[in-house]
Motif scaffolding. Structure first.
Motif, PDB file in Angstrom:
ATOM      1  N   GLY A 135      32.372  41.106  41.910  1.00 25.03           N
ATOM      2  CA  GLY A 135      33.608  40.562  41.379  1.00 25.03           C
ATOM      3  C   GLY A 135      34.189  41.561  40.393  1.00 25.03           C
ATOM      4  O   GLY A 135      34.236  42.761  40.669  1.00 25.03           O
ATOM      5  N   GLU A 136      34.635  41.070  39.255  1.00 22.23           N
ATOM      6  CA  GLU A 136      35.058  41.998  38.214  1.00 22.23           C
ATOM      7  C   GLU A 136      33.849  42.805  37.734  1.00 22.23           C
ATOM      8  O   GLU A 136      32.724  42.308  37.694  1.00 22.23           O
ATOM      9  N   ASP A 161      50.321  38.509  33.131  1.00 23.82           N
ATOM     10  CA  ASP A 161      49.139  39.006  32.425  1.00 23.82           C
ATOM     11  C   ASP A 161      48.049  39.265  33.460  1.00 23.82           C
ATOM     12  O   ASP A 161      47.398  38.341  33.932  1.00 23.82           O
ATOM     13  N   PHE A 162      47.844  40.540  33.780  1.00 21.99           N
ATOM     14  CA  PHE A 162      46.911  40.900  34.841  1.00 21.99           C
ATOM     15  C   PHE A 162      45.559  41.387  34.310  1.00 21.99           C
ATOM     16  O   PHE A 162      44.666  41.683  35.104  1.00 21.99           O
ATOM     17  N   ASP A 163      45.420  41.482  33.000  1.00 20.47           N
ATOM     18  CA  ASP A 163      44.166  41.961  32.443  1.00 20.47           C
ATOM     19  C   ASP A 163      43.078  40.892  32.546  1.00 20.47           C
ATOM     20  O   ASP A 163      43.358  39.710  32.752  1.00 20.47           O
ATOM     21  N   VAL A 164      41.842  41.329  32.375  1.00 17.82           N
ATOM     22  CA  VAL A 164      40.724  40.388  32.354  1.00 17.82           C
ATOM     23  C   VAL A 164      40.479  39.940  30.921  1.00 17.82           C
ATOM     24  O   VAL A 164      40.759  40.676  29.971  1.00 17.82           O
ATOM     25  N   ARG A 322      40.499  43.218  39.145  1.00 13.33           N
ATOM     26  CA  ARG A 322      41.317  44.145  38.362  1.00 13.33           C
ATOM     27  C   ARG A 322      40.720  45.555  38.389  1.00 13.33           C
ATOM     28  O   ARG A 322      41.399  46.517  38.694  1.00 13.33           O
ATOM     29  N   HIS A 323      39.431  45.662  38.060  1.00 16.66           N
ATOM     30  CA  HIS A 323      38.782  46.971  37.999  1.00 16.66           C
ATOM     31  C   HIS A 323      37.320  46.856  38.426  1.00 16.66           C
ATOM     32  O   HIS A 323      36.702  45.804  38.289  1.00 16.66           O
ATOM     33  N   ASN A 324      36.759  47.954  38.895  1.00 18.11           N
ATOM     34  CA  ASN A 324      35.319  48.066  39.107  1.00 18.11           C
ATOM     35  C   ASN A 324      35.000  49.523  39.417  1.00 18.11           C
ATOM     36  O   ASN A 324      35.563  50.092  40.354  1.00 18.11           O
ATOM     37  N   ILE A 325      34.133  50.131  38.632  1.00 19.81           N
ATOM     38  CA  ILE A 325      33.673  51.495  38.927  1.00 19.81           C
ATOM     39  C   ILE A 325      32.145  51.502  38.919  1.00 19.81           C
ATOM     40  O   ILE A 325      31.507  50.711  38.216  1.00 19.81           O
TER      41      ILE A 325
END
Length: 378
Positions: A135-136, A161-164, A322-325
């Motif tokens: 997930g996130e 608002d797209f931030d976590v 939103r993000h994942n690295i």
């Protein structure tokens, strides 16, 4: 030791390259693939370069992992199975639920059932898992703690608002996600990948056999399907740019992904399949860097030398992260490998290949309409 490798889904983007890598190392390969038209065209023998690339490389069996008979034929004589076969596409999985669960979970269960109950020579199964099971990704709080935000709320994204967010916490900083991180997939696809991995990693040791999982980030490169609207934004945006069409960037364009080049994926999977130290382990496979969607658009337009209108629309898809690295420390320490192709290098190679291919019809709009009709695209 010469291995006999079965690659399920082996005529696809990753599998066809991986088959060549195994053969180059002196092993023999069998491929089981359903050759679906979404990837291979209506007449795969003439419309699929990926399938043709296997000529003289591997025995190809047309069949599906949802058929035990097809699996039995393919498993015969195999010592290693690399299980790539899966339905892919986060958005599509949210409304073709039965198909995704049947192929991904059901197909894996059938494979393991045969290994558990029928005579075979398989000693290791490598499961192609996914960053989607996280997930996130992981984030750091202002006071240095690691947290794993829940899925973003529809109401927040509707308000732009797209931030976590985590209740009670201030601004969060994205950090690499390691293999011990929380698993909380936000899509049906992610759930099925988690189940695939869990089945393989749980069952194989009880059979006295080895299990390995490779959790892929966003894979791209030459050979990626330009027909399939669920293969990723590099293919989608490339087709739009070549057609001179405008690009609609969802959210605010600052959502990011960890893009990992096909050659790095192939080498990591080959090592996970053959190195003794990999047995029983789970590995992230990614570049370890975050690239935003706006960065992708700019890189592609530069690579093609073409500019098209770009709109940052604020639209969003439910189930998207939103993000994942990836934290690839374990891959480096246990297998001695770190993905090394930078995004700039990879995009140039990808674009050079795309320019040798015909401009495909655009099925992306159709996929968006399907999601919008189901209120999954806002």
């Amino acid at each position: 030791m010469v291995e006999h490798v079965l690659i399920t889904g082996g005529a696809g983007f990753i599998g066809s390259r991986l088959a060549a890598r195994f053969v180059e190392a002196g092993h023999t390969v069998t491929v089981l693939d359903s050759l679906i038209s979404q990837v291979h065209g209506d007449d795969p023998s003439t419309t699929s370069p990926l399938l043709r690339s296997l000529d003289g490389v591997a025995e190809v069996i047309e069949g599906t992992v949802t058929s035990k008979d097809d699996l039995r034929r393919a498993i015969n004589g195999a010592t290693i199975v690399v299980h790539l076969a899966a339905e892919t596409g986060t958005g599509q999985s949210m409304y073709e639920i039965d198909r995704y669960v049947d192929a991904n979970v059901g197909g894996t269960a059938k494979l393991l059932d045969i290994l558990a109950n029928e005579e075979n020579s398989v000693r290791r199964v490598v499961i192609a898992s996914s960053r989607s099971i996280y997930g996130e990704g992981a984030y750091r709080t202002e006071d240095g703690r690691t947290v794993y935000p829940s899925h973003r709320a529809d109401a927040d994204m509707a308000a732009g608002d797209f931030d976590v967010h985590v209740d009670g916490e201030g601004p969060l900083t994205l950090i690499p996600t390691d293999e011990q991180s929380k698993l909380h997939p936000s899509s049906v696809y992610g759930i099925t990948k988690q189940m695939q991995e869990s089945l393989v990693m749980t069952v194989m040791p009880t059979l006295g056999k080895e299990a390995v999982s490779v959790r892929y980030q966003n894979v791209y490169g030459p050979g990626q399907s330009l027909k399939n609207p669920y293969t990723g934004i590099l293919s989608i945006f490339s087709t739009l740019i070549r057609q001179g069409k405008a690009i609609n960037v969802f959210e605010d364009g600052l959502e990011s992904r960890d893009f990992v080049y096909i050659d790095d994926i192939v080498e990591a999977t080959f090592l996970a399949s053959t190195v003794p130290a990999a047995a029983g382990e789970i590995f992230n496979v990614g570049a370890g860097t975050a690239t935003t969607v706006l960065d992708v658009v700019a890189a592609l337009q530069k690579a093609y030398g073409v500019e098209v209108p770009v709109t940052v629309s604020g639209q969003y898809r439910l189930g998207d992260i939103r993000h994942n690295i990836a934290d690839t420390t374990k891959l480096r320490e246990l297998l001695g490998f770190t993905p090394h192709v930078t995004f700039d290098e990879g995009v140039k190679k990808f674009a050079d290949w795309v320019l040798t291919e015909p401009i495909e019809g655009d099925s992306y709009d159709k996929s968006l309409r399907e999601m919008a009709e189901r209120k999954l695209l806002k």
